[in-house]
Design an enzyme around this catalytic site. Structure first.
Site, short mmCIF file in Angstrom:
data_model
loop_
_atom_site.label_atom_id
_atom_site.label_comp_id
_atom_site.label_asym_id
_atom_site.label_seq_id
_atom_site.Cartn_x
_atom_site.Cartn_y
_atom_site.Cartn_z
N HIS A 6 1.50 4.51 -3.14
CA HIS A 6 1.59 5.74 -3.41
C HIS A 6 2.79 6.56 -4.16
O HIS A 6 2.75 7.00 -4.93
CB HIS A 6 1.82 6.21 -1.51
CG HIS A 6 1.01 6.10 -0.81
ND1 HIS A 6 -0.24 6.82 -0.99
CD2 HIS A 6 0.10 5.34 0.15
CE1 HIS A 6 -0.98 6.95 -0.09
NE2 HIS A 6 -0.86 5.55 0.29
N HIS A 43 1.02 -1.06 -0.34
CA HIS A 43 -0.12 -0.28 -0.12
C HIS A 43 0.64 1.46 0.21
O HIS A 43 0.83 1.86 -0.82
CB HIS A 43 -0.87 -0.19 1.55
CG HIS A 43 -2.13 1.57 1.43
ND1 HIS A 43 -2.85 1.53 0.80
CD2 HIS A 43 -1.37 2.62 1.81
CE1 HIS A 43 -3.12 2.60 1.73
NE2 HIS A 43 -2.49 3.48 1.78
N GLU A 44 1.54 1.33 0.50
CA GLU A 44 2.99 2.82 0.43
C GLU A 44 3.49 2.83 -0.17
O GLU A 44 3.62 4.10 -0.83
CB GLU A 44 3.57 2.46 2.11
CG GLU A 44 2.91 2.43 3.35
CD GLU A 44 1.86 3.26 3.27
OE1 GLU A 44 1.88 4.69 3.12
OE2 GLU A 44 0.98 3.27 4.19
N GLU A 77 -5.04 6.95 -1.71
CA GLU A 77 -5.25 5.42 -0.55
C GLU A 77 -6.02 4.49 -1.37
O GLU A 77 -5.58 3.13 -1.12
CB GLU A 77 -6.16 6.24 0.83
CG GLU A 77 -5.60 7.20 0.97
CD GLU A 77 -4.27 6.99 1.57
OE1 GLU A 77 -3.85 5.48 2.23
OE2 GLU A 77 -3.29 7.94 2.16
#
Length: 560
Positions: A370, A366-367, A395
């Site tokens: 970004h 997920h991170e 997100e």
């Protein structure tokens, strides 16, 4: 302070630029498409403004002024098209960046005045293989008044002011002079300065008015974490550890994961990533006792893996990816990802920090995502997912990418994000991602009652879950999708459209604009073969034809 505009003005601007719809008036949440409230430094609260984008897609394409040229220059073609489309002088347009992908050439330009660029008035253009324009997004403005293009406050004073307000230090990145469009219709000249504070995890661009010294806006390079977690091995530790030999993809990482062509290591440091506990050092050992060192090794493995498969799908050097050595393939170098494990603060360009103890892979993916979405949207600026709605979509993309990495077959069960972190089957989101409206009732119109980026992100991620399910249902599943993007299976199609659409969409996109970018990406790569699958999936959650201003539409085009 930038944030003193009233809601009525923001709503009026959004209505002016939004797609036509019969629903009126729009809810107050439409302000999310142009604004974002941020807190920086010692209690400084600022509402940033980003001019609303218009976005057009053109299917098989339309002509531009230089279409008849053989092998026309990308920069010239982009400036000529923007000038003719918007009726502005070529002298008011500056080419920022561009690259050629598998299906399109993409160009990114800025509006200028007196030779000075606007920070938040930009445009992006995509040309297909036939040299026709297939997508165009713009946030160009027509200011009612523009301040002098010659600063009256020295850069040294501006740096001091930024350091004071942001509670950090100037990091040495060359400052710039740029105009900034404000919500009242004016444009002010600003000194643009990067300020960092490693202790608090702050890394921002500060826009200091070059005539008044006022802090006008910020760009936040850090994606804040809402969970205490350390990713490990596979989805969750209970699934067990595995020893993987030579997992690198040498198409994406030609020298492997431990060399940049100049330096080779046996530590968790290489061309794409450096991972460590706390402050990064090249000497961090790849294998040592204890959870911390295991987490460092796993973080290094996961981020490299995401680098490699996203490279295969188009997040390459020329498309602004993260590498120390770009091997002559374009793009800027010396920007590998820094992963700081068990650090209470961290930086993101992309730097990722995961505070102490917990152990789940989807969080790190997920991170890492970004970094992909921030770089590919807007041509590498890192400035184009800054509104509340666009930040929320960031997100959502990150959750959707995490889910993509964890599918093992054509089955598409409900997906729970972060269940190990919270020690609960509910995970860290309000609902599982699901094709069932009973399990997950979120729709486009849900955004009207939401205000936090992770909550808005759930709406977008659940739509993408539905898109993924529809594509896999139609085309099946490939078990080799991470290393073989040439197949026709649904999970391969999904990730191609995911990556392709990022560079097609406008700066600070809305959900309807991002949907249109997906549909145009399908037209570019697959000749529109999946257009009805996409429309039906989006419309099932309210993002059909005519959806705008956070009001639902379930309409699909004729023929679908």
């Amino acid at each position: 302070m930038v944030g003193v505009d009233n809601l009525l003005q923001a709503v009026s601007l959004a209505i002016l630029y939004a797609p036509t719809t019969s629903a009126s008036p729009f809810p107050g949440s439409v302000k999310y498409t142009t604004h974002h409230v941020r807190e920086v430094g010692k209690g400084v609260r600022i509402e940033t403004f980003h001019p609303p984008s218009t976005y057009e897609t053109f299917g098989t394409g339309i002509d531009h002024p230089l279409v008849e040229r053989d092998n026309p220059d990308l920069e010239e073609s982009a400036i000529a098209f923007v000038g003719s489309r918007l009726g502005v002088s070529k002298s008011a347009i500056t080419f920022k960046s561009g690259f050629t992908g598998e299906t399109t050439r993409r160009a990114f330009v800025k509006q200028t005045h007196d030779g000075v660029p606007f920070a938040n008035a930009v445009a992006n253009i995509a040309f297909n293989r036939e040299n026709r324009v297939v997508a165009f997004g713009t946030s160009f403005v027509k200011p009612t008044r523009v301040s002098s293009s010659q600063p009256s406050i020295p850069i040294g004073d501006a740096i001091a002011k930024a350091e004071e307000l942001i509670d950090g230090k100037y990091n040495g990145h060359p400052p710039s002079i740029e105009f900034l469009a404000l919500p009242d219709g004016s444009a002010v000249l600003t000194h643009v300065i990067q300020i960092q504070n490693d202790k608090t995890g702050t890394w921002v661009e500060a826009f200091i008015d070059a005539h008044t010294g006022q802090l006008r806006s910020v760009t936040d390079f850090v994606n804040k974490f809402s969970y205490l977690v350390l990713p490990i091995a596979i989805e969750v530790p209970t699934e067990g550890f595995q020893v993987l030999l030579d997992p690198q993809d040498t198409v994406a990482s030609p020298l492997g994961w431990h060399s940049d062509g100049t330096t080779s290591t046996t530590a968790t440091a290489g061309n794409n990533v450096i991972a460590s506990k706390g402050a990064p050092t090249p000497q961090t050992p790849p294998t040592s006792p204890g959870n911390v060192n295991a987490a460092v090794v796993n973080a290094f493995y996961v981020v490299n893996t995401v680098h490699d498969f996203s490279y295969r799908y188009g997040f390459t050097e020329s498309a602004f990816n993260f590498q120390t050595n770009n091997f002559g393939n374009g793009g800027r170098e010396n920007d590998r990802v820094v992963v700081s494990v068990q650090s209470a603060a961290g930086n993101n360009n992309a730097d990722f920090a995961t505070p102490p103890d917990a152990l789940e892979n989807d969080i790190l993916v997920h991170e890492n995502t970004h970094g992909i979405t921030n770089r590919m949207t807007g041509g590498g600026t890192g400035r184009c997912l800054q509104t509340t709605e666009a930040g929320g979509m960031g997100e959502g993309w990150s959750d959707a990418m995490a889910e993509w990495t964890e599918h093992k077959s054509a089955d598409v069960p409900d997906y729970v994000m972060g269940q190990f972190v919270t020690n609960t089957t509910a995970g860290i989101r309000t609902h599982p991602y699901s094709t069932s409206p009973t399990v997950n009732p979120l729709r486009y119109s849900s955004i009207a009652t939401l205000s936090e980026v992770h909550d808005i992100g759930e709406v977008w991620a659940n739509m993408l879950h539905n898109v993924y399910s529809a594509l896999v249902g139609a085309h099946g599943f490939s078990t080799t999708a991470r290393t073989n993007p040439g197949g026709t299976e649904g999970n391969i199609v999904f990730l191609h459209l995911f990556i392709d659409a990022l560079a097609l969409q406008p700066c600070n996109p809305t959900l309807p604009a991002a949907r249109d970018a997906w549909i145009q990406a399908d037209a570019n790569r697959y000749g529109g073969a999946n257009v009805c699958i996409l429309w039906q999936a989006f419309a099932s959650r309210g993002l059909g034809v005519g959806a705008a201003g956070h009001r639902d539409s379930t309409t699909v085009p004729d023929g679908c």
